[in-house]
Design an enzyme around this catalytic site. Structure first.
Site, short mmCIF file in Angstrom:
data_model
loop_
_atom_site.label_atom_id
_atom_site.label_comp_id
_atom_site.label_asym_id
_atom_site.label_seq_id
_atom_site.Cartn_x
_atom_site.Cartn_y
_atom_site.Cartn_z
N ASP A 138 0.87 -1.18 0.00
CA ASP A 138 0.00 0.00 0.00
C ASP A 138 0.90 1.23 0.00
OD1 ASP A 138 -2.48 1.50 0.35
OD2 ASP A 138 -1.80 1.89 2.39
N SER A 139 0.29 2.38 -0.19
CA SER A 139 1.05 3.62 -0.13
C SER A 139 1.50 3.94 1.30
CB SER A 139 0.19 4.77 -0.66
OG SER A 139 -1.03 4.81 0.07
N CYS A 186 -4.14 -1.23 -2.17
CA CYS A 186 -4.28 0.22 -2.30
C CYS A 186 -5.26 0.45 -3.45
CB CYS A 186 -2.92 0.84 -2.63
SG CYS A 186 -3.00 2.62 -2.96
N GLU A 242 -4.06 9.27 9.32
CA GLU A 242 -2.62 9.23 9.62
C GLU A 242 -2.34 9.93 10.95
OE1 GLU A 242 0.13 8.29 7.41
OE2 GLU A 242 -1.22 7.43 5.91
N CYS A 285 -11.02 3.39 -0.33
CA CYS A 285 -9.65 3.77 0.02
C CYS A 285 -9.31 2.99 1.28
CB CYS A 285 -9.57 5.27 0.26
SG CYS A 285 -8.01 5.78 1.00
N HIS A 307 -7.65 3.54 3.82
CA HIS A 307 -7.68 4.23 5.11
C HIS A 307 -9.11 4.32 5.68
CE1 HIS A 307 -3.68 5.57 4.00
NE2 HIS A 307 -3.55 6.23 5.14
N1 DGL Z 1 -3.95 3.72 0.18
C1 DGL Z 1 -4.58 4.69 -0.66
C2 DGL Z 1 -5.82 4.11 -1.32
O1 DGL Z 1 -6.34 3.11 -0.92
C3 DGL Z 1 -4.96 5.92 0.10
C4 DGL Z 1 -3.82 6.76 0.61
C5 DGL Z 1 -3.08 7.51 -0.45
O2 DGL Z 1 -3.60 8.51 -0.98
O3 DGL Z 1 -1.98 7.11 -0.72
O4 DGL Z 1 -6.28 4.67 -2.29
#
Ligand code: DGL
Length: 270
Positions: free
Chosen positions: A11-12, A74, A153, A185, A187
């Site tokens: 993931d990011s 992600c 975050e 997303c 998060h």
């Molecule tokens: N993990 C990203 C997603 O699911 C969200 C966070 C980001 O913008 O990197 O789209």
């Protein structure tokens, strides 16, 4: 034995831990190697080209760890980089968008579905395409919620500011009489309580992580790749920055204790 090799998940940043949690629950015998690109988060405001380039580096890093499958935990990567990754990743590659779209279709009774996600995911219209690919009659209303990621975050999961931001973003979606809302997303499942409280009971929240893990399980079973272990705890976590902060966050949401998180310079995996 190939079936006892680990599964790569990336993931990011920290958001993919919501997918890891689901994998640990549905597939407790699978070892996970996780990579969170904490140095370059957020991906959700970046271009397709940049997100694809970052994702390539990460899949190369994970393949170097001999993973038997990779979960793209992600939504942004799943939305814009999946085709490019599928061309070069030689192991099963599972994204979160397709399973999330399917779950939304199965959940909705009214035929009106809301999708909340990052700007890049919403702009790609990928949820609309998959949902309407299954049923063209369904109405899909997307809304980018860029402030949700920094709020998560920051750990402001139940903060009054978060409640106000939720209202700001979701008010407009509720005008469309949706009965299903996709948390598009990784998060956003961490904001589930405050989102559910705002939209009230008539709207079902869909977390793509559940359906993604079901798809992963099916894929491993089809390829005879399910691990023979009953329960494992020796997962490995890598990040591109802030290993200690990541570790303490992971320990606040995962069912088993993460002893160590390692920093890695993923940019060298060209
Ligand atoms: N993990 C990203 C997603 O699911 C969200 C966070 C980001 O913008 O990197 O789209």
């Amino acid at each position: 034995m190939a079936s006892n090799l680990p599964i790569g998940v990336f993931d990011s940043g920290i958001g993919g831990l919501t997918v890891v949690k689901e994998i640990m629950s549905q597939l407790p015998g699978e070892r996970i190697i996780y990579f969170g690109d904490t140095a370059r988060v957020p991906y959700g405001s970046k271009s397709k080209e940049t997100v694809t380039a970052y994702s390539r580096q990460i899949t190369r890093f994970l393949l170097g760890k001999e993973v038997k499958a990779i979960v793209v935990a992600c939504n942004t990567v799943s939305a814009v980089a999946m085709d490019a990754l599928l061309e070069e990743v030689p192991v099963p590659l599972i994204g979160v968008v397709k399973p999330g779209a399917r779950a939304a279709v199965e959940t909705s009774r009214s035929g009106s579905i809301g999708v909340i996600a990052t700007e890049t995911t919403i702009r790609s219209h990928v949820y609309n395409s998959f949902i309407n690919g299954i049923d063209p009659k369904l109405q899909v209303y997307g809304k980018a919620c860029p402030l949700f990621v920094p709020l998560v975050e920051e750990g402001w999961l139940n903060h009054h500011v978060t409640e106000e931001v939720v209202e700001h973003y979701l008010k407009e979606l509720l005008e469309h009489d949706i009965d299903t809302l996709v948390l598009g997303c990784t998060h956003y499942p961490l904001l589930r309580d405050v989102i559910q409280a705002y939209v009230k009971e008539g709207i079902t929240l869909v977390n793509p992580a559940y359906e993604t893990t079901k798809k992963l399980k099916q894929c491993l079973a089809d390829k005879d790749l399910l691990s023979s272990y009953k329960q494992v705890t020796d997962h490995t976590f890598y990040v591109s920055d802030g290993a200690e902060k990541f570790r303490s966050f992971a320990n606040s949401i995962l069912p088993c204790e993460i002893i160590e998180t390692k920093d890695v310079n993923v940019k060298t995996f060209e």
